[in-house]
Design an enzyme around this catalytic site. Structure first.
Site, mmCIF file in Angstrom:
data_model
loop_
_atom_site.group_PDB
_atom_site.id
_atom_site.type_symbol
_atom_site.label_atom_id
_atom_site.label_comp_id
_atom_site.label_asym_id
_atom_site.label_seq_id
_atom_site.Cartn_x
_atom_site.Cartn_y
_atom_site.Cartn_z
ATOM 1 N N GLU A 133 0.845 -1.198 0.000
ATOM 2 C CA GLU A 133 0.000 0.000 0.000
ATOM 3 C C GLU A 133 0.878 1.244 0.000
ATOM 4 O O GLU A 133 0.393 2.354 0.175
ATOM 5 C CB GLU A 133 -0.953 0.003 1.192
ATOM 6 C CG GLU A 133 -0.296 -0.164 2.542
ATOM 7 C CD GLU A 133 -1.295 -0.251 3.678
ATOM 8 O OE1 GLU A 133 -2.052 0.711 3.872
ATOM 9 O OE2 GLU A 133 -1.319 -1.281 4.372
ATOM 10 N N CYS A 137 -3.512 -3.455 4.338
ATOM 11 C CA CYS A 137 -2.627 -4.519 4.837
ATOM 12 C C CYS A 137 -3.049 -5.901 4.358
ATOM 13 O O CYS A 137 -2.361 -6.888 4.626
ATOM 14 C CB CYS A 137 -2.584 -4.491 6.364
ATOM 15 S SG CYS A 137 -2.065 -2.913 7.022
ATOM 16 N N HIS A 196 -2.843 -10.184 12.489
ATOM 17 C CA HIS A 196 -2.236 -8.973 11.922
ATOM 18 C C HIS A 196 -1.808 -8.080 13.087
ATOM 19 O O HIS A 196 -2.584 -7.865 14.019
ATOM 20 C CB HIS A 196 -3.253 -8.252 11.020
ATOM 21 C CG HIS A 196 -2.796 -6.883 10.608
ATOM 22 N ND1 HIS A 196 -1.617 -6.679 9.921
ATOM 23 C CD2 HIS A 196 -3.337 -5.646 10.822
ATOM 24 C CE1 HIS A 196 -1.471 -5.376 9.701
ATOM 25 N NE2 HIS A 196 -2.492 -4.729 10.246
HETATM 26 N N1 CAA Z 1 1.503 2.998 30.754
HETATM 27 C C1 CAA Z 1 0.923 1.886 30.206
HETATM 28 N N2 CAA Z 1 -0.127 1.942 29.362
HETATM 29 C C2 CAA Z 1 -0.615 3.165 29.037
HETATM 30 C C3 CAA Z 1 -0.075 4.350 29.572
HETATM 31 C C4 CAA Z 1 1.043 4.233 30.470
HETATM 32 N N3 CAA Z 1 1.633 5.303 30.980
HETATM 33 N N4 CAA Z 1 -0.780 5.391 29.076
HETATM 34 C C5 CAA Z 1 -1.726 4.883 28.262
HETATM 35 N N5 CAA Z 1 -1.630 3.534 28.242
HETATM 36 C C6 CAA Z 1 -2.429 2.573 27.446
HETATM 37 C C7 CAA Z 1 -3.897 2.911 27.341
HETATM 38 O O1 CAA Z 1 -4.620 2.495 28.485
HETATM 39 C C8 CAA Z 1 -4.269 2.148 26.072
HETATM 40 O O2 CAA Z 1 -4.431 0.780 26.379
HETATM 41 P P1 CAA Z 1 -5.809 0.034 25.965
HETATM 42 O O3 CAA Z 1 -5.916 0.149 24.459
HETATM 43 O O4 CAA Z 1 -5.621 -1.352 26.440
HETATM 44 O O5 CAA Z 1 -6.909 0.770 26.645
HETATM 45 C C9 CAA Z 1 -3.008 2.254 25.229
HETATM 46 O O6 CAA Z 1 -1.957 2.652 26.108
HETATM 47 C C10 CAA Z 1 -3.104 3.261 24.098
HETATM 48 O O7 CAA Z 1 -3.579 4.465 24.632
HETATM 49 P P2 CAA Z 1 -4.627 5.364 23.820
HETATM 50 O O8 CAA Z 1 -5.757 4.523 23.312
HETATM 51 O O9 CAA Z 1 -4.951 6.538 24.659
HETATM 52 O O10 CAA Z 1 -3.687 5.805 22.617
HETATM 53 P P3 CAA Z 1 -3.962 6.835 21.458
HETATM 54 O O11 CAA Z 1 -5.364 7.320 21.483
HETATM 55 O O12 CAA Z 1 -2.892 7.858 21.504
HETATM 56 O O13 CAA Z 1 -3.720 6.002 20.126
HETATM 57 C C11 CAA Z 1 -4.029 4.254 18.527
HETATM 58 C C12 CAA Z 1 -3.742 4.588 20.004
HETATM 59 C C13 CAA Z 1 -5.484 4.592 18.202
HETATM 60 C C14 CAA Z 1 -3.774 2.777 18.319
HETATM 61 C C15 CAA Z 1 -3.071 5.084 17.612
HETATM 62 O O14 CAA Z 1 -1.730 4.728 17.876
HETATM 63 C C16 CAA Z 1 -3.349 4.916 16.138
HETATM 64 O O15 CAA Z 1 -4.201 5.579 15.570
HETATM 65 N N6 CAA Z 1 -2.598 4.005 15.452
HETATM 66 C C17 CAA Z 1 -2.766 3.740 14.015
HETATM 67 C C18 CAA Z 1 -4.046 2.949 13.715
HETATM 68 C C19 CAA Z 1 -3.939 1.471 13.996
HETATM 69 O O16 CAA Z 1 -2.861 0.905 14.108
HETATM 70 N N7 CAA Z 1 -5.097 0.816 14.117
HETATM 71 C C20 CAA Z 1 -5.151 -0.618 14.343
HETATM 72 C C21 CAA Z 1 -6.352 -1.261 13.725
HETATM 73 S S1 CAA Z 1 -6.396 -0.924 11.959
HETATM 74 C C22 CAA Z 1 -5.211 -1.965 11.293
HETATM 75 O O17 CAA Z 1 -4.804 -2.903 11.919
HETATM 76 C C23 CAA Z 1 -4.696 -1.683 9.922
HETATM 77 C C24 CAA Z 1 -3.326 -1.114 10.039
HETATM 78 O O18 CAA Z 1 -2.343 -1.857 10.025
HETATM 79 C C25 CAA Z 1 -3.165 0.335 10.170
#
Ligand code: CAA
Length: 396
Positions: free
Chosen positions: A81, A113, A244
Site C-alpha cells: 500500500e 494490509c 495482523h
Molecule cells: N503505561 C501503560 N499503558 C498506558 C499508559 C502508560 N503510561 N498510558 C496509556 N496507556 C495505554 C492505554 O490504556 C491504552 O491501552 P488500551 O488500548 O488497552 O486501553 C493504550 O496505552 C493506548 O492508549 P490510547 O488509546 O490513549 O492511545 P492513542 O489514542 O494515543 O492512540 C491508537 C492509540 C489509536 C492505536 C493510535 O496509535 C493509532 O491511531 N494508530 C494507528 C491505527 C492502527 O494501528 N489501528 C489498528 C487497527 S487498523 C489496522 O490494523 C490496519 C493497520 O495496520 C493500520
C-alpha cells in the site's frame, strides 16, 4: 496435492527508533508506547531504502534459503500500500533486480494490509489448479508505514518486507485448501489520499473495525472448516494464533475478542501460550502493513520453544477499508530449524539506533525522495539512488 510456503525471507531497515526515546521527545510516558501499545522499537528506513529495495532483499533471502533458481518462478506478485509509482508495479523492479525470467506473470496488489494475503491466496490457487506446471510463485509483502510526526499513529510506524515462496513442496507450512473465512465491509477507518505521503486514520474506530472483521472472518472460517461444535474452546484446535499486528496490543485485543467469542470466561489466560511467540519480532520492527502477519508467523517459527511439527496455526489478516481473512496452516517437519537458520533475530540485533533528531531529519528527507536526483556514486546491494529523467535508479 499439498500447497503452501516452501521458504520465507524477511528484510527490515538497518536503523530503528527506540519507542521509549520517542515517547520522551513527545512528552508521553514511555509506558504508553512500550506497554500500552506493545512496541519496543520501530524500523525507520534511510533515504537509500524504499518499498522496492525491501521487497528485493526479502525475495532474495527466500530464493536463497530454498536454493531456488530465478527461472523457477512463474508468478511474482508484490502486495503493497506504499508503492513507488502510479503505474509501474514494484514487482517489475523486483523482477529486474533479481533477474527473474521473462516468462513470469508479474503484478502488484493493493488492499491496505490485506494486499499480500490477496496475492498469497491467488498464488495458492494457481499452484493447486495445475496452472503452475511445476513452477513456483513468489509473493512479497513490502511497505513503509508512515503517519504524521506528532500524531497518535506515529508510534505505530515501521518498515519491512516478507517474501514467501509458494509451491507444491511446502517445506514450512501447508496452507489448508478450503479452510478460509472472509469478511469485507466498506468502512473509512484508515486510508491515504493520493496527495498524501502520510496515512490518515480514525484510530479508535479502526480498532473496532479490526475486531468486527475478526469476528466475521472467524465465524466464516468455522463454517468453511465444517467442524464447529466440538468439545472445548474452538480456538484450542490451534497450537498458535497469528494475528495482523499493527502494534502488539492489537493482537492482545484480538485474542481477547476471539476467546470471548469461544465462550472463554478468562479470555486473556491463553495469550502467552497461543500468541506470545508471534510478537517477538513485530515488537522490534513495528507495523509493516502487508507483511505484519507474515513477520509474526516468522517470529513464531523462529522463537517458539516447543515442537510445532504437525500442529495447526490460525492466521488472521486484516486490511483497512476493509477486507479480512482467517485461514489456517499446518507446520511441517524441520520448518522451525529452517526459519531459525535465517538468523532473523541476530539481524534485528545488529541494527543501529537513530536519535530522535536523526529520525526527524530522515522523515523530512523522505518527503522528497521521489524527486531526488540520482547520486553519481554507484552503491551496491539493492539500494535506491534517486531518479534520473523521472526514472528510479537502483544499485544492484
Ligand atoms: N503505561 C501503560 N499503558 C498506558 C499508559 C502508560 N503510561 N498510558 C496509556 N496507556 C495505554 C492505554 O490504556 C491504552 O491501552 P488500551 O488500548 O488497552 O486501553 C493504550 O496505552 C493506548 O492508549 P490510547 O488509546 O490513549 O492511545 P492513542 O489514542 O494515543 O492512540 C491508537 C492509540 C489509536 C492505536 C493510535 O496509535 C493509532 O491511531 N494508530 C494507528 C491505527 C492502527 O494501528 N489501528 C489498528 C487497527 S487498523 C489496522 O490494523 C490496519 C493497520 O495496520 C493500520
Amino acid at each position: 496435492m499439498q500447497v503452501g510456503l516452501e521458504a520465507i525471507g524477511v528484510a527490515v531497515p538497518d536503523t530503528y527508533v527506540e519507542l521509549a526515546d520517542l515517547a520522551m521527545a513527545r512528552g508521553v510516558a514511555p509506558g504508553k508506547y512500550v506497554d500500552g501499545l506493545g512496541v519496543t522499537r520501530m524500523g525507520v528506513p534511510l533515504v537509500d531504502e524504499d518499498t522496492v529495495t525491501l521487497a528485493a532483499r526479502a525475495a532474495r533471502m527466500a530464493l536463497e534459503s530454498a536454493r531456488c533458481s530465478p527461472d523457477d518462478i512463474g508468478l511474482l506478485v508484490v502486495g503493497t500500500e506504499t508503492a513507488v509509482d502510479h503505474s509501474k508495479p514494484v514487482a517489475s523492479y523486483v523482477q529486474g533486480l533479481l533477474g527473474l525470467s521473462t516468462r513470469c506473470r508479474i503484478f502488484e496488489t493493493k488492499h491496505a494490509c490485506y494486499g499480500g494475503t490477496a496475492a498469497l491466496q491467488l498464488a495458492l490457487d494457481w499452484v493447486r489448479s495445475g496452472s503452475a506446471k511445476g513452477r513456483k510463485a513468489l509473493i512479497v509483502c513490502s511497505d513503509i508505514a508512515r503517519y504524521g510526526v506528532g500524531t497518535p499513529g506515529e508510534p505505530t510506524q515501521g518498515a519491512g518486507a516478507v517474501a514467501m515462496l509458494v509451491s507444491d513442496h511446502p517445506a514450512l507450512v501447508v496452507l489448508e485448501a478450503g479452510k478460509t473465512g472472509v469478511y469485507s465491509k466498506d468502512v473509512m477507518d484508515f486510508w491515504r489520499p493520493l496527495y498524501s505521503k502520510d496515512a490518515l486514520v480514525d484510530g479508535h474506530y479502526s480498532v473496532q473495525c479490526y475486531l468486527d472483521a475478526l469476528e466475521g472472518a472467524y465465524r466464516s472460517y468455522q463454517e468453511a472448516a465444517g467442524d464447529a461444535g466440538g468439545e472445548g474452546a474452538y480456538s484450542d484446535r490451534f497450537a498458535a494464533l497469528v494475528y495482523h499486528v499493527p502494534y502488539g496490543k492489537m493482537s492482545r485485543k484480538a485474542h481477547r475478542h476471539l476467546r470471548t467469542l469461544d465462550g472463554d470466561a478468562a479470555p486473556d489466560a491463553s495469550f502467552d501460550r497461543l500468541v506470545g511467540h508471534s510478537l517477538v519480532m513485530p515488537s522490534q520492527v513495528g507495523n509493516i502493513y502487508t507483511g505484519s502477519m507474515y513477520l509474526a508467523l516468522a517470529s513464531l517459527l523462529s522463537s517458539a520453544p516447543e515442537d510445532l511439527t504437525g500442529k495447526r496455526v490460525g492466521l488472521f489478516s486484516y486490511g483497512s477499508g476493509s477486507c479480512a481473512e482467517f485461514f489456517s496452516g499446518v507446520v511441517q517437519d524441520g520448518a522451525q530449524a529452517r526459519v531459525k537458520a535465517l538468523g532473523l533475530e541476530a539481524r534485528l540485533a545488529r541494527r543501529r539506533a537513530l536519535s530522535i533528531p536523526e529520525y526527524e531529519d530522515v522523515m523530512r528527507a523522505r518527503e522528497h525522495l521521489d524527486e531526488r536526483p540520482a547520486a553519481d556514486a554507484a552503491g551496491s546491494g539493492f539500494r535506491y539512488q534517486g531518479t534520473r529523467d523521472h526514472k528510479r535508479i537502483y544499485a544492484t
